[in-house]
Write a protein that holds these residues in place. Structure first.
Motif, PDB file in Angstrom:
ATOM      1  N   ARG A   1     -59.058 -71.196  -6.038  1.00 10.97           N
ATOM      2  CA  ARG A   1     -59.797 -69.978  -6.365  1.00 10.97           C
ATOM      3  C   ARG A   1     -61.028 -69.770  -5.481  1.00 10.97           C
ATOM      4  N   PHE A   2     -61.314 -70.680  -4.560  1.00  7.73           N
ATOM      5  CA  PHE A   2     -62.438 -70.461  -3.647  1.00  7.73           C
ATOM      6  C   PHE A   2     -62.116 -71.089  -2.299  1.00  7.73           C
ATOM      7  N   LEU A   3     -62.881 -70.678  -1.279  1.00  9.71           N
ATOM      8  CA  LEU A   3     -62.640 -71.099   0.099  1.00  9.71           C
ATOM      9  C   LEU A   3     -63.691 -72.112   0.526  1.00  9.71           C
ATOM     10  N   GLU A   4     -63.247 -73.196   1.139  1.00 12.99           N
ATOM     11  CA  GLU A   4     -64.173 -74.193   1.674  1.00 12.99           C
ATOM     12  C   GLU A   4     -64.166 -74.121   3.203  1.00 12.99           C
ATOM     13  N   VAL A   5     -65.358 -74.107   3.776  1.00 14.90           N
ATOM     14  CA  VAL A   5     -65.530 -73.950   5.220  1.00 14.90           C
ATOM     15  C   VAL A   5     -66.476 -75.038   5.713  1.00 14.90           C
ATOM     16  N   ASP A   6     -66.141 -75.663   6.821  1.00 18.73           N
ATOM     17  CA  ASP A   6     -66.991 -76.696   7.404  1.00 18.73           C
ATOM     18  C   ASP A   6     -67.911 -76.097   8.463  1.00 18.73           C
ATOM     19  N   TYR A   7     -69.190 -76.391   8.335  1.00 18.09           N
ATOM     20  CA  TYR A   7     -70.186 -75.908   9.303  1.00 18.09           C
ATOM     21  C   TYR A   7     -69.807 -76.299  10.725  1.00 18.09           C
ATOM     22  N   GLU A   8     -69.372 -77.543  10.892  1.00 22.00           N
ATOM     23  CA  GLU A   8     -69.030 -78.027  12.233  1.00 22.00           C
ATOM     24  C   GLU A   8     -67.895 -77.211  12.848  1.00 22.00           C
ATOM     25  N   ASP A   9     -66.939 -76.789  12.015  1.00 24.88           N
ATOM     26  CA  ASP A   9     -65.845 -75.954  12.516  1.00 24.88           C
ATOM     27  C   ASP A   9     -66.339 -74.567  12.918  1.00 24.88           C
ATOM     28  N   VAL A  10     -67.277 -74.026  12.152  1.00 25.61           N
ATOM     29  CA  VAL A  10     -67.801 -72.694  12.477  1.00 25.61           C
ATOM     30  C   VAL A  10     -68.512 -72.723  13.821  1.00 25.61           C
ATOM     31  N   THR A  11     -69.299 -73.765  14.067  1.00 26.31           N
ATOM     32  CA  THR A  11     -70.056 -73.820  15.319  1.00 26.31           C
ATOM     33  C   THR A  11     -69.175 -74.119  16.529  1.00 26.31           C
ATOM     34  N   SER A  12     -68.053 -74.820  16.317  1.00 21.07           N
ATOM     35  CA  SER A  12     -67.203 -75.187  17.455  1.00 21.07           C
ATOM     36  C   SER A  12     -66.014 -74.257  17.633  1.00 21.07           C
ATOM     37  N   ARG A  13     -65.607 -73.562  16.578  1.00 20.80           N
ATOM     38  CA  ARG A  13     -64.448 -72.661  16.648  1.00 20.80           C
ATOM     39  C   ARG A  13     -64.791 -71.365  15.915  1.00 20.80           C
ATOM     40  N   GLU A  20     -64.481 -68.034  16.390  1.00 21.58           N
ATOM     41  CA  GLU A  20     -63.551 -66.933  16.123  1.00 21.58           C
ATOM     42  C   GLU A  20     -62.490 -67.326  15.098  1.00 21.58           C
ATOM     43  N   THR A  21     -61.957 -68.535  15.211  1.00 16.87           N
ATOM     44  CA  THR A  21     -60.943 -68.984  14.254  1.00 16.87           C
ATOM     45  C   THR A  21     -61.484 -68.957  12.835  1.00 16.87           C
ATOM     46  N   GLN A  22     -62.703 -69.486  12.656  1.00 16.45           N
ATOM     47  CA  GLN A  22     -63.279 -69.553  11.314  1.00 16.45           C
ATOM     48  C   GLN A  22     -63.739 -68.179  10.824  1.00 16.45           C
ATOM     49  N   ALA A  23     -64.251 -67.356  11.731  1.00 18.05           N
ATOM     50  CA  ALA A  23     -64.666 -66.002  11.337  1.00 18.05           C
ATOM     51  C   ALA A  23     -63.459 -65.195  10.864  1.00 18.05           C
ATOM     52  N   ARG A  24     -62.354 -65.292  11.584  1.00 18.67           N
ATOM     53  CA  ARG A  24     -61.138 -64.583  11.168  1.00 18.67           C
ATOM     54  C   ARG A  24     -60.632 -65.110   9.821  1.00 18.67           C
ATOM     55  N   ARG A  25     -60.730 -66.407   9.638  1.00 20.96           N
ATOM     56  CA  ARG A  25     -60.321 -67.001   8.356  1.00 20.96           C
ATOM     57  C   ARG A  25     -61.169 -66.453   7.209  1.00 20.96           C
ATOM     58  N   LEU A  26     -62.455 -66.342   7.433  1.00 23.43           N
ATOM     59  CA  LEU A  26     -63.349 -65.809   6.408  1.00 23.43           C
ATOM     60  C   LEU A  26     -63.031 -64.354   6.083  1.00 23.43           C
ATOM     61  N   ILE A  27     -62.885 -63.530   7.100  1.00 23.33           N
ATOM     62  CA  ILE A  27     -62.624 -62.112   6.870  1.00 23.33           C
ATOM     63  C   ILE A  27     -61.260 -61.907   6.221  1.00 23.33           C
ATOM     64  N   ASP A  28     -60.286 -62.716   6.600  1.00 22.60           N
ATOM     65  CA  ASP A  28     -58.969 -62.641   5.973  1.00 22.60           C
ATOM     66  C   ASP A  28     -59.053 -63.005   4.495  1.00 22.60           C
ATOM     67  N   TYR A  29     -59.856 -64.019   4.174  1.00 26.46           N
ATOM     68  CA  TYR A  29     -60.044 -64.421   2.774  1.00 26.46           C
ATOM     69  C   TYR A  29     -60.629 -63.279   1.948  1.00 26.46           C
ATOM     70  N   LEU A  30     -61.461 -62.459   2.562  1.00 26.51           N
ATOM     71  CA  LEU A  30     -62.084 -61.340   1.849  1.00 26.51           C
ATOM     72  C   LEU A  30     -61.172 -60.115   1.772  1.00 26.51           C
ATOM     73  N   ASP A  31     -59.980 -60.210   2.342  1.00 25.56           N
ATOM     74  CA  ASP A  31     -59.032 -59.087   2.352  1.00 25.56           C
ATOM     75  C   ASP A  31     -59.613 -57.863   3.056  1.00 25.56           C
ATOM     76  N   LEU A  32     -60.327 -58.116   4.144  1.00 23.29           N
ATOM     77  CA  LEU A  32     -60.921 -57.044   4.931  1.00 23.29           C
ATOM     78  C   LEU A  32     -60.279 -57.010   6.316  1.00 23.29           C
ATOM     79  N   PRO A  33     -60.265 -55.850   6.964  1.00 20.00           N
ATOM     80  CA  PRO A  33     -59.739 -55.783   8.330  1.00 20.00           C
ATOM     81  C   PRO A  33     -60.692 -56.480   9.297  1.00 20.00           C
ATOM     82  N   TRP A  34     -60.136 -57.100  10.308  1.00 21.52           N
ATOM     83  CA  TRP A  34     -60.954 -57.815  11.285  1.00 21.52           C
ATOM     84  C   TRP A  34     -61.814 -56.845  12.085  1.00 21.52           C
ATOM     85  N   GLN A  35     -63.080 -57.250  12.334  1.00 16.91           N
ATOM     86  CA  GLN A  35     -63.984 -56.495  13.200  1.00 16.91           C
ATOM     87  C   GLN A  35     -64.655 -57.474  14.157  1.00 16.91           C
ATOM     88  N   ALA A  36     -64.601 -57.147  15.441  1.00 18.81           N
ATOM     89  CA  ALA A  36     -65.147 -58.035  16.472  1.00 18.81           C
ATOM     90  C   ALA A  36     -66.647 -58.263  16.312  1.00 18.81           C
TER      91      ALA A  36
END
Length: 424
Positions: free
Chosen positions: A340-352, A354-370
């Motif tokens: 029921r919730f999303l877990e995100v690693d800080y280290e992954d956000v800083t090193s990857r 775009e991958t993590q940003a897309r994962r976050l926006i997808d989790y929110l059911d929103l269209p991707w925005q650059a």
């Protein structure tokens, strides 16, 4: 506000009220008016500099603080704020602050500001041993001014784990159906502000700031009359609240801050405690939990001077024990409610990013925005301890920073190892 009579005190009060409502851009105009009318009022100048920092006017904030310090050279909180606005390139400001410390003029609160400021600039200069000594001394002074009931925190964590089961979540009345809130939770200094900025760079997401409303609604609706800190009694009373009533109270109390976008982010880190209560009261809300390596998280919190929060963060033993409780509680929440919730690693956000940003926006059911990859270009105010850092492009410089201080952090490491907490 339409009847501005030029009184600097009235202008200052209007600015304070607007800042309390998270309307920092409007508050800035009133702080500027107050400072123009009373140019030698150091209190007005300090509030102006704080607000300038929140809205991203960092050079202006530095100029305001230097003007303040010309008027009152020994103002400890002004020195501390100035130290955080830019990277130190020499020791001149450190030497100035050390002369103030040696003067014997200051009590514990002022000494805390000065030592933390020295620590930050000495770290900029890569004087690691001196920086740690300054941080530790500042933390000792700060800890002497605050109360922390560790036993009450232990009891609260234990009660939540005992009461908030999956059966409890699935039984009883339904909560309020409202998909607007996004809760970004975790330990302070774990990357919550970074993720909030990524999310709020999206045109359909508004930043509401760090809101205290969920915990306050829980205490008010349960008629909790105990001390302001968390307690076993609050947990026991809180789970009995009708979840729809709790969800409705939260939405109503945040209306002033939630903006006009489709979604809004509530970035109060301590809401990690209430993940199951949020799921019950607001079943359509999204929750993002930020994780970061234990040593980096704890040390980053230890070296940060907070205003009126996180009393455990000024002692390495207390910090380590608190982190162990948090880590084990989140393991329970993951086991019971991890779907029921999303877990995100800080280290992954800083090193990857775009991958993590897309994962976050997808989790929110929103269209991707650059724009989510260019979060540092946002002009929206940031009123957290990370207000300067998040205006920079993403980097990995803070990953493993604790290793510069490993010898000094041995007491923290021992606490975490004894509690069987992974260090990285």
């Amino acid at each position: 506000i339409r009847n501005d009579d030029g009184n600097p005190m009235v202008r200052q009060v209007i600015g304070l009220v607007l800042a309390a409502l998270n309307e920092y851009e409007q508050a800035l105009g009133w702080y500027e008016k107050a400072a123009r009318t009373a140019p030698d009022n150091v209190g007005f100048l300090f509030n102006l500099a704080n607000c300038q920092m929140y809205v991203g006017h960092l050079d202006a904030a530095a100029s305001t603080l230097k003007r303040l310090l010309r008027l009152q050279p020994g103002q400890p909180d002004a020195h501390w704020l100035l130290s955080g606005l830019r990277r130190a390139s020499d020791r001149r400001h450190v030497d100035e602050m050390r002369r103030l410390i040696a003067s014997g003029r200051y009590q514990a609160p002022g000494l805390a500001y000065l030592h933390f400021a020295c620590g930050k600039e000495l770290e900029d200069l890569e004087s690691w041993d001196e920086a740690f000594e300054a941080y530790a001394t500042g933390a000792k002074y700060k800890r002497s001014t605050i109360e922390y009931d560790e036993k009450a925190e232990i009891d609260f964590f234990d009660a939540l784990q005992r009461l908030c089961t999956r059966d409890w979540l699935d039984d009883g009345s339904a909560g309020l159906k409202n998909s607007a809130p996004i809760f970004v939770v975790g330990q302070p200094r774990s990357g919550t502000t970074l993720v909030e900025r990524i999310l709020t760079a999206h045109s359909q997401v508004h930043s509401a700031g760090e809101l205290r409303q969920f915990g306050e609604c829980l205490a008010r609706l349960s008629r909790y009359a105990g001390p302001p800190s968390f307690s076993r009694e609050l947990a026991e009373l809180g789970i009995a609240i009708d979840p729809r009533v709790l969800g409705t109270a939260y939405i109503e109390s945040t209306r002033r801050f939630s903006g006009n976008a489709r979604r809004f982010v509530d970035k109060m880190p301590v809401n990690f405690l209430f993940i199951p209560l949020i799921l019950k009261a607001l079943p359509e809300a999204k929750i993002v939990h930020l994780r970061r390596g234990a040593m980096d998280t704890c040390f980053s919190g230890f070296k940060q001077l907070f205003t009126n929060a996180y009393p455990y963060s000024y002692d390495l033993g207390e910090m380590g024990r608190h982190y162990a409780r948090y880590h084990k509680l989140l393991a329970v929440w993951h086991d019971r409610f991890g779907d029921r919730f999303l877990e995100v690693d800080y280290e992954d956000v800083t090193s990857r990013l775009e991958t993590q940003a897309r994962r976050l926006i997808d989790y929110l059911d929103l269209p991707w925005q650059a724009a989510c990859l260019e979060f540092s270009k946002q002009t929206a105010p940031v009123a957290t301890a990370s207000s300067v850092q998040v205006r920079q492009a993403v980097h990995t410089k803070s990953v493993g920073r604790f290793r510069k201080y490993e010898r000094h952090l041995e007491p923290l490491r021992k606490v975490l190892v004894a509690a069987e907490i992974p260090l990285d």
